[in-house]
Design a protein around this motif. Sequence first.
Motif, PDB file in Angstrom:
ATOM      1  N   LYS A 265     101.473  61.258  12.256  1.00 55.04           N
ATOM      2  CA  LYS A 265     101.011  60.543  11.050  1.00 55.04           C
ATOM      3  C   LYS A 265     102.069  59.536  10.588  1.00 55.04           C
ATOM      4  O   LYS A 265     101.748  58.409  10.215  1.00 55.04           O
ATOM      5  CB  LYS A 265     100.744  61.554   9.916  1.00 55.04           C
ATOM      6  CG  LYS A 265      99.300  62.048   9.913  1.00 55.04           C
ATOM      7  CD  LYS A 265      99.121  63.327   9.152  1.00 55.04           C
ATOM      8  CE  LYS A 265      99.179  63.230   7.668  1.00 55.04           C
ATOM      9  NZ  LYS A 265      98.976  64.553   7.037  1.00 55.04           N
TER      10      LYS A 265
ATOM     11  N   ILE B  64     101.808  56.383  12.533  1.00 52.71           N
ATOM     12  CA  ILE B  64     100.669  55.550  12.116  1.00 52.71           C
ATOM     13  C   ILE B  64     101.009  54.840  10.801  1.00 52.71           C
ATOM     14  O   ILE B  64     100.756  53.650  10.651  1.00 52.71           O
ATOM     15  CB  ILE B  64      99.390  56.415  11.970  1.00 52.71           C
ATOM     16  CG1 ILE B  64      98.980  56.995  13.331  1.00 52.71           C
ATOM     17  CG2 ILE B  64      98.236  55.610  11.361  1.00 52.71           C
ATOM     18  CD1 ILE B  64      98.574  55.976  14.385  1.00 52.71           C
TER      19      ILE B  64
ATOM     20  N   LEU C 121      96.767  56.267  17.511  1.00 52.45           N
ATOM     21  CA  LEU C 121      95.597  56.758  16.765  1.00 52.45           C
ATOM     22  C   LEU C 121      94.906  57.873  17.554  1.00 52.45           C
ATOM     23  O   LEU C 121      94.508  58.901  17.002  1.00 52.45           O
ATOM     24  CB  LEU C 121      94.601  55.619  16.534  1.00 52.45           C
ATOM     25  CG  LEU C 121      94.838  54.706  15.328  1.00 52.45           C
ATOM     26  CD1 LEU C 121      93.720  53.685  15.226  1.00 52.45           C
ATOM     27  CD2 LEU C 121      94.934  55.486  14.016  1.00 52.45           C
TER      28      LEU C 121
ATOM     29  N   LEU D 158      96.796  60.925  17.174  1.00 53.40           N
ATOM     30  CA  LEU D 158      96.647  61.502  15.845  1.00 53.40           C
ATOM     31  C   LEU D 158      95.310  62.251  15.727  1.00 53.40           C
ATOM     32  O   LEU D 158      95.261  63.377  15.204  1.00 53.40           O
ATOM     33  CB  LEU D 158      96.731  60.403  14.775  1.00 53.40           C
ATOM     34  CG  LEU D 158      96.653  60.884  13.326  1.00 53.40           C
ATOM     35  CD1 LEU D 158      97.834  61.790  12.978  1.00 53.40           C
ATOM     36  CD2 LEU D 158      96.608  59.710  12.351  1.00 53.40           C
ATOM     37  N   GLY D 159      94.257  61.631  16.244  1.00 55.22           N
ATOM     38  CA  GLY D 159      92.949  62.293  16.237  1.00 55.22           C
ATOM     39  C   GLY D 159      92.996  63.615  16.982  1.00 55.22           C
ATOM     40  O   GLY D 159      92.448  64.637  16.543  1.00 55.22           O
TER      41      GLY D 159
ATOM     42  N   TYR E 118      94.878  66.203  14.884  1.00 57.81           N
ATOM     43  CA  TYR E 118      94.031  66.733  13.806  1.00 57.81           C
ATOM     44  C   TYR E 118      93.078  67.796  14.375  1.00 57.81           C
ATOM     45  O   TYR E 118      92.923  68.879  13.822  1.00 57.81           O
ATOM     46  CB  TYR E 118      93.201  65.614  13.163  1.00 57.81           C
ATOM     47  CG  TYR E 118      93.907  64.932  12.002  1.00 57.81           C
ATOM     48  CD1 TYR E 118      94.328  65.660  10.889  1.00 57.81           C
ATOM     49  CD2 TYR E 118      94.113  63.554  12.001  1.00 57.81           C
ATOM     50  CE1 TYR E 118      94.963  65.025   9.819  1.00 57.81           C
ATOM     51  CE2 TYR E 118      94.736  62.911  10.940  1.00 57.81           C
ATOM     52  CZ  TYR E 118      95.162  63.657   9.854  1.00 57.81           C
ATOM     53  OH  TYR E 118      95.780  63.047   8.803  1.00 57.81           O
TER      54      TYR E 118
ATOM     55  N   ASN F 202      89.031  64.852   9.680  1.00 61.74           N
ATOM     56  CA  ASN F 202      90.069  63.810   9.788  1.00 61.74           C
ATOM     57  C   ASN F 202      90.189  63.294  11.215  1.00 61.74           C
ATOM     58  O   ASN F 202      90.464  62.128  11.441  1.00 61.74           O
ATOM     59  CB  ASN F 202      91.411  64.342   9.306  1.00 61.74           C
ATOM     60  CG  ASN F 202      91.566  64.112   7.812  1.00 61.74           C
ATOM     61  OD1 ASN F 202      91.150  63.070   7.299  1.00 61.74           O
ATOM     62  ND2 ASN F 202      92.108  65.093   7.109  1.00 61.74           N
ATOM     63  N   SER F 203      89.987  64.203  12.129  1.00 57.53           N
ATOM     64  CA  SER F 203      90.050  63.796  13.527  1.00 57.53           C
ATOM     65  C   SER F 203      89.005  62.705  13.786  1.00 57.53           C
ATOM     66  O   SER F 203      89.299  61.659  14.369  1.00 57.53           O
ATOM     67  CB  SER F 203      89.786  65.013  14.425  1.00 57.53           C
ATOM     68  OG  SER F 203      89.703  64.612  15.757  1.00 57.53           O
TER      69      SER F 203
ATOM     70  N   VAL G  72      89.829  59.349  12.258  1.00 57.09           N
ATOM     71  CA  VAL G  72      90.835  58.609  13.028  1.00 57.09           C
ATOM     72  C   VAL G  72      90.197  57.993  14.281  1.00 57.09           C
ATOM     73  O   VAL G  72      90.399  56.816  14.582  1.00 57.09           O
ATOM     74  CB  VAL G  72      92.012  59.534  13.420  1.00 57.09           C
ATOM     75  CG1 VAL G  72      92.944  58.834  14.393  1.00 57.09           C
ATOM     76  CG2 VAL G  72      92.767  59.972  12.182  1.00 57.09           C
TER      77      VAL G  72
ATOM     78  N   LYS H 198      88.410  54.904  13.710  1.00 58.52           N
ATOM     79  CA  LYS H 198      89.220  53.700  13.472  1.00 58.52           C
ATOM     80  C   LYS H 198      89.542  52.957  14.774  1.00 58.52           C
ATOM     81  O   LYS H 198      89.926  51.802  14.767  1.00 58.52           O
ATOM     82  CB  LYS H 198      90.551  54.095  12.808  1.00 58.52           C
ATOM     83  CG  LYS H 198      90.436  54.265  11.309  1.00 58.52           C
ATOM     84  CD  LYS H 198      91.695  54.854  10.730  1.00 58.52           C
ATOM     85  CE  LYS H 198      92.751  53.833  10.423  1.00 58.52           C
ATOM     86  NZ  LYS H 198      93.889  54.448   9.707  1.00 58.52           N
TER      87      LYS H 198
END
Lengths: 341, 773
Positions: B506, B509, B536, B539-540, B543, B551-552, B555, B558
């Motif tokens: 995080k 990012i 990203l 990060l996904g 999560y 949240n996954s 992300v 995005k």
Amino acid sequence: MIKKKELFRIFIFFLFIILLILNCNKEKEVSFYYWKTNFQLSEKESDALKHFKTKEIYLRFFDVDKKEKDNPIPLGVIGKISIPADTSIIPVVYITNHTFHHFTKADAEALAKKVFSKIDFIAKENSIPYNEIQIDCDWSDSTRDLYFAFLEKLKTISSKTISTTIRLHQVKYFNRTGIPPVDKYVLMFYNMGKLGKNESNSIYNSTDAAKYIQSLNNYPRKLDIALPIFGWVIHKRAGVIQELLKDFDLQTLQDKGILKSTDNPNLFLVTKSTLTGGKYFREEDELQLERISKEELLNAADLLHQHAKNLNSKIIFFDLHESNFLNYPYEILDQVCSRIF
Amino acid sequence: MKFWIKFVVVFFSLFLDFSLLPCGGDGSDYFDHDFFIKEVIFNKTELEEYNNYTYLFDSIDLFKEQNLVEWEKFFEKKIERDIIQFWLYGSKLAEIDEAIFYLENKTPPTIENVKIRGKSFFKYPKEAKAFFYYVGFARRNEVFTTKKSNYDYWGEEHRKEIIPNKETVNLQNQIKGGISLYQNEKFQFIKERYIFQLVRSYYLNAEYEKSIQFWKEHFGEIRLTDSMKWRTLGYVAASYTKQKRIGEANYIYSLLYTNSPNQKDSAYSSFQPMEDADWVESLKLTKSKDEKIILWYLFGKRFDIPKAMNEIYLLNPNSKYLNRLLIYGIKRLSYPVFGFGIRYWDYENLEMKKIIPLNDKALIKNVNSIANQDKVKNKFGWKIAAAYLNYLSMNFKEGDQFLESAFKLKGNVEVFEKQYQITSLLGKLLQMETIDEKSEMTILPEMKFLFSKDKNISEDLNLNYSKNWIRGLLGVFYARKGELEKAEWIQRGTIKNRFSNLENTKRMIDFLEDNAHSPLIQVMLQNPTHSYNDYLLLLGIRYAQVEDLENSLKVFEKIKDSYWEHKNIYYSDIPFMKDPFQIKIKDSYKFDYNNKIRLPKYNHKTFIQEMIRLKKEAESNTNKSSKNYFKLANAFYNMNYFGTGGFYYNPIHCYNWYYGWAYLSDPILFPEFSSTIALKYYLLARDNSNSKEFKAKMTFMAAKCEQNEWYLTKDYKPSHRSWSDEKKQDAKDFQPGKYFQELRDIYSDTKYHSEIIKECSYYARYWAKKSEL
């Protein structure tokens, strides 16, 4: 009348004494490494074999190395070999740790086949019977698994006794570095420091030796012992090591009057560029002599004696070269052997 | 010669141990792992000459091509090359002899090869006879003239097939026969070849004086084929060496080095001055300045670069060999400086030196002196080289002075501009101890240039090494300051295990989404090693691995479509060949490449969407709970390394995925190795089901999760992981836990239990043990 209990105590006491005597009288076996590319023994070297009643010579057959990610190749392959009478040969192959980098298990196993086939070819070509193969490799954490896979494969395909060299750090950290899956082990009780540091001796230093020897108690295998009787000159230029000169006599340069002593008795400076014996020494080059002293060698023997129960009764001196017997006469080496066991 | 025959001509290994020598090719000894572009000094031809070397290790026959061309010419191209090649390199003695019998007595050939491959020769009986006699003679010599090379060098048996046995050929008789053949030979071309054969045979028979003598008496006769002259000279040099006439030998080697391209590298390997006196003798034998220069060049490469530079400079400041020696010196001496790169993983070690300075004062002195005298043509090249070497020696004042002079000379030459910029940058970087706003601005102009999007620069391979080195160094600087995101962005991997967790991912990012960056960082943001989308994606993944599916998904949403369509394909298409909601009794650790059935239904986004749907449905609809929890459990199981995995494959942590936990010192830090969430859902599925069969299956899956966790959490030392003694008892690595026991005690009467016994050897052993009891 002696009571039964006392009789038992006496019996135990004598039993202890007998065991002690038996232990002290381990049949010592003295061997040598032979590390040159041509196996031709000088008179002095043959004499040494006789003196020490040497039955086995650990003969380097070839090295294995590779450039970057290339395939490994054998280097410095030994030439013609004629075995002295009553002596057997144990082929030794030195493999650089780098060889196992960027390797897969399949590569390691393929290498084992190649190494064995090469050993076997050389042995057959020279009519050398052999029952053991020794592999010398300073493996690291990252290469351990592949090196061990190599050893396992070598064992399987050769059906010979496989031995390996073990460095002191591998004894101390055996939990991490692992124990090679082989039949026999030789502890290299030398090469203790970093090469080329002016202030210390990379072949042997008693402080490190004393530090490392403690871990011998915990090592779960019994070890043969290899001791250094060699020396070398480290040739440095502008702080960078140029070459390790084995069997090089500094006297040649001293006779030419081009060596200047320094505060360090083992360190010399070249005062005039010169070519001698195919070696080139440039003005301001440094020459550092490294050799274990007789006292240190005896000290090493004493240290090892304290851990003799972890050792087999074989001592292998590195290496069989006539000049080494000038620095370490037989009586010194005899003392070393008798002090260990 | 067949392609796999690895021999070298004896000449190459007369008296040297190759393992002790550097390669002969000028450019082959050291890699270009430094900041100096050779083209600054060399033009195209000179560069090719410098880079060109014969890879002796792999040489089959350096003269094969040349021989074929020469023999083709002898037969006026009337005979095909393949046929000539067969007779020269592949024929057996019996075949050669039969060809001779045919030509002498018209005895009809019986061997198929002679019939087929002899035909075209027999049309030219005179030439053919001379040819076959020569080939027969040469083939008999092969037993003495070739030796098995130490380099391939594992194979040993190849050559026996066509080389005669030593016992059947006597070298003394060969020499006698050779003299007679030479004397009777009418073709000048072949006569010259006999001279070569005889000089070589004398050498091989240890008749060194005769070898030299024969050469002296007959060298004037070699008029047609230049290559024969040089090859013969090679043996003459070798004979001189054997006679300890080292000065003469080395002089000849220097001639071979410069006149016979095929022998260049072997000549360099053989060039070996032994004592001051023989070196002086070699120099005395030279007949021109150019010959002296070659000798000094070889001496420089072998022994003393600055000394040789000086001598060559005095002889001819514009000799190409002076330039070669400069490049050779730079590459060789830079190697210890740059060769091992920046040890960026040691960023915490403040004592770590950035580089080991170059400390060759003699070299610096001579290069400075030559650069200052302005007698060389390539003034820019020498000035910039002087600047470069001074910087590497930490002589910054001198370095700056030379750089300034170079600036005035660079003009508009593209390669000069590049060299100027990277040298200038190197000088600045080597003076930096840390990085701050001021130093960022100092290096900004050169950094902008070097990391420019201009194709001439961004795709210039010459600059790649320096760019990577700079990344490593800056990464360390930022890491030491605690600016870990910058460090990782510039050089991925600067901080060990940095992205093993959600929080650090995080932070990255956040860093990338922050708009307030310094100009230098902005330059580097345009030059990613991994992209914003890569982070990203990670990060996904992170999560999802902590069960934060919402949240996954946010992300993943995005991430732009173009990323999924192109960039990510390499990493993620393979896993989607499998259904992430399915599971097998046996884990599939590696991707199943044979399974070509692609399941385009799921990508990262749709996969998470489906997981969210299943979870909601399971929580709201009790009828579907068990089934959905099972699917979710499978999904979490498949996310991890032990499952079919892979759809969570990501460029940033792909190494973990590929090599697995055994290669990580802290596998437990990485959620991709954890099975705890999968275990939770298998148990939920079991608890929500009434079917004993299904419960048995869930219990087995729970056991698998338990086992995977045990692999990680147990003191599962690497020595236990593979090939040490313990490995042989592989089963010992397995430790039955709570769920195996439940399977045995509660579910042994199910059909699934029988299936497990068939499919899972661990359980089968466990079950068998129980039965024994």
